[in-house]
Design an enzyme around this catalytic site. Structure first.
Site, PDB file in Angstrom:
ATOM      1  N   CYS A 112     -15.635   0.453  20.723  1.00  0.00           N
ATOM      2  CA  CYS A 112     -15.528  -0.880  21.310  1.00  0.00           C
ATOM      3  C   CYS A 112     -14.782  -1.813  20.377  1.00  0.00           C
ATOM      4  O   CYS A 112     -15.318  -2.203  19.343  1.00  0.00           O
ATOM      5  CB  CYS A 112     -16.921  -1.458  21.560  1.00  0.00           C
ATOM      6  SG  CYS A 112     -17.964  -0.351  22.463  1.00  0.00           S
ATOM      7  N   GLY A 113     -13.573  -2.171  20.746  1.00  0.00           N
ATOM      8  CA  GLY A 113     -12.841  -3.162  19.970  1.00  0.00           C
ATOM      9  C   GLY A 113     -13.317  -4.543  20.378  1.00  0.00           C
ATOM     10  O   GLY A 113     -13.387  -5.465  19.580  1.00  0.00           O
TER      11      GLY A 113
END
Length: 170
Positions: free
Chosen positions: A75-76
């Site tokens: 998850c950026g």
């Protein structure tokens, strides 16, 4: 029967946050859920190899939460980072994202670690400690001060130590 499984420690990578996490697989809980897209991520694969667990592609298979030992995410952004910590599942983020987003209160260093690469996964001292040092355990009072997983081996040995200590006290 659980000696096919090994305890590992996962540390935050460069620029990462959280951890270190000490992961203790069990007979029931030993799946490494890779929720990264594009198949099983190399980090998930490495965790599976080192723990003796099984890496599973989270986009192809659904697992009961109580079988998931670690979730590996990339998850950026922040929305998905807290999904697995909220469920109480150890979460390894490939991206260097810390305590952020709508579920930030669930993202704690005890359950979440980020910016993890394959070189941030280590065999844990804890496992070696229990197998090699069982005979000298009673001479090492500091051993009991460390937070230890409630493994079967530990509780049995602890009971024996206590019995041993009390029989000598009289």
């Amino acid at each position: 029967e659980s000696n096919m499984y090994k305890t590992i420690t996962i540390k935050a990578g460069s620029g990462g946050w959280g951890g270190p996490l000490t992961i203790v697989p069990t007979e029931k809980c030993n799946k490494i859920l890779s929720v990264t897209g594009g198949g099983v991520h190399p980090v998930a694969q490495k965790i599976a190899e080192m723990t003796g667990g099984e890496a599973v592609d989270g986009f192809k298979e659904t697992l009961p939460d109580d079988e998931v030992l670690v979730a590996v995410v990339d998850c950026g952004g922040t929305a998905r980072c807290g999904v697995y910590p909220k469920k109480g599942i150890f979460t390894v983020n490939i991206e260097p994202v810390g305590k952020a987003g709508p579920l930030a209160k669930y993202i704690t260093p005890e359950i979440y670690v980020s910016a993890v690469t394959e070189s941030d996964i280590f065999e844990s001292d804890y496992a070696g400690h229990i197998t090699q040092k069982a005979s000298e355990e009673k001479e090492q009072p500091q051993a009991s001060a460390a937070p230890e997983p409630k493994s079967k081996a530990h509780s049995t040995k602890f009971a024996w130590d206590t019995k041993f200590a009390s029989s000598h006290a009289t």
